[in-house]
Design an enzyme around this catalytic site. Structure first.
Site, mmCIF file in Angstrom:
data_model
loop_
_atom_site.group_PDB
_atom_site.id
_atom_site.type_symbol
_atom_site.label_atom_id
_atom_site.label_comp_id
_atom_site.label_asym_id
_atom_site.label_seq_id
_atom_site.Cartn_x
_atom_site.Cartn_y
_atom_site.Cartn_z
ATOM 1 N N ASN A 11 -71.709 -23.123 -28.814
ATOM 2 C CA ASN A 11 -72.378 -21.949 -30.010
ATOM 3 C C ASN A 11 -71.026 -21.599 -30.996
ATOM 4 O O ASN A 11 -70.310 -20.950 -30.524
ATOM 5 C CB ASN A 11 -72.924 -20.626 -29.321
ATOM 6 C CG ASN A 11 -73.136 -19.656 -30.364
ATOM 7 O OD1 ASN A 11 -73.297 -19.845 -31.541
ATOM 8 N ND2 ASN A 11 -73.481 -18.447 -30.056
ATOM 9 N N LYS A 13 -71.068 -20.089 -33.707
ATOM 10 C CA LYS A 13 -71.137 -18.769 -34.349
ATOM 11 C C LYS A 13 -70.890 -19.144 -36.013
ATOM 12 O O LYS A 13 -71.198 -20.227 -36.409
ATOM 13 C CB LYS A 13 -70.285 -17.941 -33.798
ATOM 14 C CG LYS A 13 -70.529 -17.794 -32.363
ATOM 15 C CD LYS A 13 -69.990 -16.448 -31.484
ATOM 16 C CE LYS A 13 -70.051 -16.667 -30.381
ATOM 17 N NZ LYS A 13 -69.694 -15.314 -29.386
ATOM 18 N N HIS A 95 -79.603 -14.297 -29.157
ATOM 19 C CA HIS A 95 -78.198 -14.059 -28.943
ATOM 20 C C HIS A 95 -78.089 -12.423 -29.095
ATOM 21 O O HIS A 95 -78.485 -12.081 -29.776
ATOM 22 C CB HIS A 95 -77.363 -14.808 -29.875
ATOM 23 C CG HIS A 95 -75.952 -15.102 -29.167
ATOM 24 N ND1 HIS A 95 -74.973 -13.841 -29.385
ATOM 25 C CD2 HIS A 95 -75.254 -15.972 -28.409
ATOM 26 C CE1 HIS A 95 -73.913 -14.273 -28.755
ATOM 27 N NE2 HIS A 95 -74.207 -15.399 -28.309
ATOM 28 N N GLU A 97 -75.520 -11.258 -29.937
ATOM 29 C CA GLU A 97 -74.912 -10.578 -31.358
ATOM 30 C C GLU A 97 -75.986 -10.378 -32.400
ATOM 31 O O GLU A 97 -76.164 -9.527 -33.116
ATOM 32 C CB GLU A 97 -73.935 -11.777 -31.778
ATOM 33 C CG GLU A 97 -72.808 -11.808 -31.133
ATOM 34 C CD GLU A 97 -71.873 -12.804 -31.006
ATOM 35 O OE1 GLU A 97 -72.137 -13.724 -31.779
ATOM 36 O OE2 GLU A 97 -71.021 -12.996 -30.111
ATOM 37 N N GLU A 165 -76.383 -14.486 -20.380
ATOM 38 C CA GLU A 165 -75.150 -13.941 -21.183
ATOM 39 C C GLU A 165 -74.798 -12.498 -21.084
ATOM 40 O O GLU A 165 -75.617 -11.660 -21.879
ATOM 41 C CB GLU A 165 -75.177 -14.442 -22.385
ATOM 42 C CG GLU A 165 -75.335 -15.982 -22.709
ATOM 43 C CD GLU A 165 -74.737 -16.416 -24.118
ATOM 44 O OE1 GLU A 165 -73.827 -17.138 -24.113
ATOM 45 O OE2 GLU A 165 -75.184 -15.691 -25.099
ATOM 46 N N GLY A 171 -66.883 -13.414 -25.315
ATOM 47 C CA GLY A 171 -65.819 -13.298 -25.943
ATOM 48 C C GLY A 171 -64.443 -12.355 -25.419
ATOM 49 O O GLY A 171 -63.472 -11.970 -26.317
ATOM 50 N N SER A 210 -67.471 -16.218 -21.635
ATOM 51 C CA SER A 210 -66.073 -16.355 -21.453
ATOM 52 C C SER A 210 -65.874 -17.542 -20.234
ATOM 53 O O SER A 210 -65.188 -17.625 -19.361
ATOM 54 C CB SER A 210 -65.493 -15.190 -20.841
ATOM 55 O OG SER A 210 -65.294 -14.250 -21.815
HETATM 56 C C1 PEP Z 1 -71.569 -16.860 -26.631
HETATM 57 O O1 PEP Z 1 -71.409 -16.121 -27.809
HETATM 58 O O2 PEP Z 1 -72.682 -17.363 -26.550
HETATM 59 C C2 PEP Z 1 -70.736 -16.884 -25.720
HETATM 60 C C3 PEP Z 1 -70.872 -17.427 -24.293
HETATM 61 O O3 PEP Z 1 -69.263 -16.723 -26.192
HETATM 62 P P1 PEP Z 1 -67.834 -16.979 -25.398
HETATM 63 O O4 PEP Z 1 -68.069 -18.257 -24.581
HETATM 64 O O5 PEP Z 1 -66.823 -16.994 -26.439
HETATM 65 O O6 PEP Z 1 -67.676 -15.763 -24.396
#
Ligand code: PEP
Length: 250
Positions: A11, A13, A95, A97, A165, A171, A210
């Site tokens: 992703n 973003k 997601h 976000e 997630e 992040g 992460s």
């Molecule tokens: C995400 O935004 O879907 C995600 C998993 O981000 P990160 O791997 O940076 O934690």
């Protein structure tokens, strides 16, 4: 019933201008020939160019969101049909976000899932608890509620993926324990079986939050973890391929 083929999806973003396509090309060049599915979900502006750059490769391209409607007066939005026309084969929906920033409810996510199916896109539907939910002991209730309400029955017989997630792991460099990941993934699988019958055993359930080369192998080996949704570490080919290399059986 055989286990789903693992999927490692990136992703991007709101990252990526034209020159970043070199990373996508490097990922395609290093993609294993079998044993894992790979996908990259760039910003909408790059979907068509990335699809052209990766044509014939083992890496699929996806969108990061879509509007429920086919077309209309929805300034700034992109429909599932537009993503499909640009070459996308899948789309991330729900997601955290978007759930947080745009107040996307489970009902809105479900309407976007129907749109994705209408356009023949494979939905990757994200669910996950906040830190307050986890500290309050509500993780399994929150996540299974999101699964039940974000995944419409229209998904019966269709290809789809769920991504667990934890919001607090995205992040941040933090990850749940492997036992916690397994507990949530088993709860999601049970919910999918309840909703979709035996077919609920088929969709891959990704872990996201992460994931990096250093922890990928141990996370990907957790029972019921069928791949990873990767944010930050999907922007660099070396990091993403380092995660892919952690796929069991490769
Ligand atoms: C995400 O935004 O879907 C995600 C998993 O981000 P990160 O791997 O940076 O934690």
């Amino acid at each position: 019933m055989s286990a789903p083929v693992p999927l490692i999806a990136g992703n991007w973003k709101m990252h990526g201008l034209g020159p970043a396509l070199s990373e996508a090309r490097a990922i395609a060049a290093g993609a294993p020939a079998a044993g894992v599915r790979l996908a990259l979900c760039p910003p909408s502006t790059l979907v068509e160019r990335m699809s052209a750059a990766l044509a014939g490769s083992a890496v699929s391209v996806g969108g990061q969101d879509c509007h429920p409607e086919v077309a209309g007066a929805f300034t700034g939005d992109v429909s599932a049909e537009m993503l499909a026309e640009a070459g996308a084969r899948m789309v991330i929906l729900g997601h955290s976000e978007r759930r947080a920033t745009y107040a996307e409810s489970d009902e809105i996510v479900a309407s976007k899932v129907r749109a994705a199916l209408r356009a023949e896109l494979e939905p990757i539907v994200c669910v996950g608890e906040t830190l307050a939910d986890r500290e309050g002991g509500r993780t399994l209730d929150v996540v299974t509620w999101q699964v039940r309400n974000s995944l419409p029955q229209d998904l019966s017989g269709r290809a789809f993926t769920v991504a667990y997630e934890p919001v607090w792991a995205i992040g941040t460099g933090l990850t749940p324990s492997l036992a916690d990941i397994e507990e949530v993934h088993r709860a999601i699988r049970d919910t999918l079986r309840d909703q979709f019958g035996p077919a609920g055993a088929e969709p891959a359930i990704l872990y996201g939050g992460s994931v990096k080369p250093a922890n990928a192998a141990e996370i990907l080996a957790v029972p019921e973890v069928g791949g990873a949704l990767v944010g930050g570490a999907s922007l660099k080919a070396g990091d993403f391929l380092g995660i892919v290399a952690g796929t069991p059986g490769l």
